[in-house]
Design an enzyme around this catalytic site. Sequence first.
Site, PDB file in Angstrom:
ATOM      1  N   GLU A 127       0.822  -1.216   0.000  1.00 32.53           N
ATOM      2  CA  GLU A 127       0.000   0.000   0.000  1.00 32.53           C
ATOM      3  C   GLU A 127       0.856   1.266   0.000  1.00 32.53           C
ATOM      4  O   GLU A 127       0.325   2.369  -0.086  1.00 32.53           O
ATOM      5  CB  GLU A 127      -0.949  -0.001   1.196  1.00 32.53           C
ATOM      6  CG  GLU A 127      -2.047  -1.043   1.118  1.00 32.53           C
ATOM      7  CD  GLU A 127      -3.137  -0.718   0.088  1.00 32.53           C
ATOM      8  OE1 GLU A 127      -3.370   0.461  -0.191  1.00 32.53           O
ATOM      9  OE2 GLU A 127      -3.723  -1.684  -0.452  1.00 32.53           O
ATOM     10  N   TYR A 149      -3.553   3.580   6.305  1.00 38.92           N
ATOM     11  CA  TYR A 149      -2.755   2.379   6.518  1.00 38.92           C
ATOM     12  C   TYR A 149      -1.426   2.486   5.751  1.00 38.92           C
ATOM     13  O   TYR A 149      -0.344   2.296   6.310  1.00 38.92           O
ATOM     14  CB  TYR A 149      -3.553   1.145   6.057  1.00 38.92           C
ATOM     15  CG  TYR A 149      -2.769  -0.126   6.075  1.00 38.92           C
ATOM     16  CD1 TYR A 149      -2.617  -0.854   7.240  1.00 38.92           C
ATOM     17  CD2 TYR A 149      -2.160  -0.603   4.910  1.00 38.92           C
ATOM     18  CE1 TYR A 149      -1.869  -2.026   7.254  1.00 38.92           C
ATOM     19  CE2 TYR A 149      -1.425  -1.767   4.915  1.00 38.92           C
ATOM     20  CZ  TYR A 149      -1.280  -2.474   6.086  1.00 38.92           C
ATOM     21  OH  TYR A 149      -0.537  -3.629   6.092  1.00 38.92           O
TER      22      TYR A 149
HETATM   23  P1  GDP Z   1      -6.848  -5.312   1.396  1.00 39.60           P
HETATM   24  O1  GDP Z   1      -6.363  -5.190  -0.014  1.00 39.60           O
HETATM   25  O2  GDP Z   1      -5.731  -5.441   2.370  1.00 39.60           O
HETATM   26  O3  GDP Z   1      -7.816  -4.281   1.765  1.00 39.60           O
HETATM   27  O4  GDP Z   1      -7.578  -6.754   1.478  1.00 39.60           O
HETATM   28  P2  GDP Z   1      -9.101  -7.192   1.329  1.00 39.60           P
HETATM   29  O5  GDP Z   1      -9.082  -8.677   1.284  1.00 39.60           O
HETATM   30  O6  GDP Z   1      -9.969  -6.580   2.373  1.00 39.60           O
HETATM   31  O7  GDP Z   1      -9.583  -6.591  -0.082  1.00 39.60           O
HETATM   32  C1  GDP Z   1      -9.033  -7.047  -1.281  1.00 39.60           C
HETATM   33  C2  GDP Z   1      -9.768  -6.415  -2.459  1.00 39.60           C
HETATM   34  O8  GDP Z   1     -11.060  -6.970  -2.544  1.00 39.60           O
HETATM   35  C3  GDP Z   1      -9.968  -4.883  -2.361  1.00 39.60           C
HETATM   36  O9  GDP Z   1      -9.609  -4.330  -3.625  1.00 39.60           O
HETATM   37  C4  GDP Z   1     -11.460  -4.728  -2.130  1.00 39.60           C
HETATM   38  O10 GDP Z   1     -11.999  -3.540  -2.690  1.00 39.60           O
HETATM   39  C5  GDP Z   1     -11.999  -5.941  -2.859  1.00 39.60           C
HETATM   40  N1  GDP Z   1     -13.327  -6.350  -2.389  1.00 39.60           N
HETATM   41  C6  GDP Z   1     -14.407  -6.554  -3.170  1.00 39.60           C
HETATM   42  N2  GDP Z   1     -15.474  -6.916  -2.423  1.00 39.60           N
HETATM   43  C7  GDP Z   1     -15.056  -6.962  -1.138  1.00 39.60           C
HETATM   44  C8  GDP Z   1     -15.717  -7.286   0.092  1.00 39.60           C
HETATM   45  O11 GDP Z   1     -16.893  -7.602   0.133  1.00 39.60           O
HETATM   46  N3  GDP Z   1     -14.945  -7.239   1.228  1.00 39.60           N
HETATM   47  C9  GDP Z   1     -13.612  -6.892   1.207  1.00 39.60           C
HETATM   48  N4  GDP Z   1     -12.920  -6.893   2.356  1.00 39.60           N
HETATM   49  N5  GDP Z   1     -12.982  -6.563   0.041  1.00 39.60           N
HETATM   50  C10 GDP Z   1     -13.684  -6.601  -1.111  1.00 39.60           C
END
Ligand code: GDP
Length: 336
Positions: A127, A149
């Site tokens: 990030e 973050y």
């Molecule tokens: P992050 O990249 O550390 O925030 O990990 P996450 O697993 O929370 O999210 C990964 C990707 O999945 C991000 O680009 C989110 O926008 C996408 N995403 C799509 N739908 C969802 C959802 O319902 N929950 C989460 N947590 N992420 C989602």
Amino acid sequence: MTTKTALITGITGQDGSLLAHYLISKSYKIIAPTRDNPDKSNLELLGIDDKENINFLVYSQWSDFEAIISQHKPTEIYHLAAMSHVGQSHENPQKVFDVNCNWTLELLSYTLQHSPQSRFFFASSCEIYRNDIAHPVTEEDEKKPNNPYGISKLSAHQMVNYYRQVKGLYACNGVLFNHESELRPNSFVSKKICSHVARIVKHGGEPLTLGNIEAKKDWGYAPDYVKYIYSILQQPHAHNYNVSTSELHSVKDMVDAAFSALNYPISWQGKGINAQAINAKGDIVVSINEKYFRPLDNRFLCGDNSKIKAICQDFSQTPFNQWVKSMTTHEWNLLD
Ligand code: GDP
């Protein structure tokens, strides 16, 4: 041969548990500071919660690490403890900065003061990079985080560089791209997808509701990543490394891989927020809800992993479909 000691912050989390498991297989003694009454479920799942190689210590405030480092003088320090959710970081930027950056700075200063021969690993994050770079980013590419973050991780990352370049500490950043496993908490999309898919296939019920399914991530398997993390501290000189797969997969790819792991055919209809997946009977099994969309989502960032590949003696990369299958089967087995 003298026994090596490793201090792990955040041992109860996904990466801390997996790293402890890996280091125990290499006969390390682990020093594990935790809060009082820690949740050891990840360690239990790996069968190492009551291993005598792990010396659990209770700390009540972060400054207690001064005495811990001074007393134990660990061979290696793996600083993994963090507030780790990008989406949730928008709600409490101050706390996120304090935990992710200020605590790292304190640990670096205790290490320099009391145990300067210790090797220091910091769990930095993808990030930190500018999010519109079209090629796989290298360690030298531009840093430009766009969420609290990422900002907190970049500040800590630069402190690690400073302690290496100016103070002479063996201090490294592992720039971790998204990495998943059976130990992921529910807030992450991988766990959400695999647990809901297992539930839908086994028991039916409500559809899985997601945000942006076109978002693409450089997703890896956390048990692979702890091996790379270990390698970073075994080199003659300290450096920063991307810890990534150099491959992109979409959220939609993950949904497909999870259903396919359980031999459950689905087909997609519609686009954008109207997209949905239906099963062979025509029932909706996946739908979209705008509430799960992110402000300034980091959608297409891919990490060039050639530097870590070159130094990691034990380099192997579990294929995407294989680890999604493993996570989905794990969730299936947890259901009655
Ligand atoms: P992050 O990249 O550390 O925030 O990990 P996450 O697993 O929370 O999210 C990964 C990707 O999945 C991000 O680009 C989110 O926008 C996408 N995403 C799509 N739908 C969802 C959802 O319902 N929950 C989460 N947590 N992420 C989602």
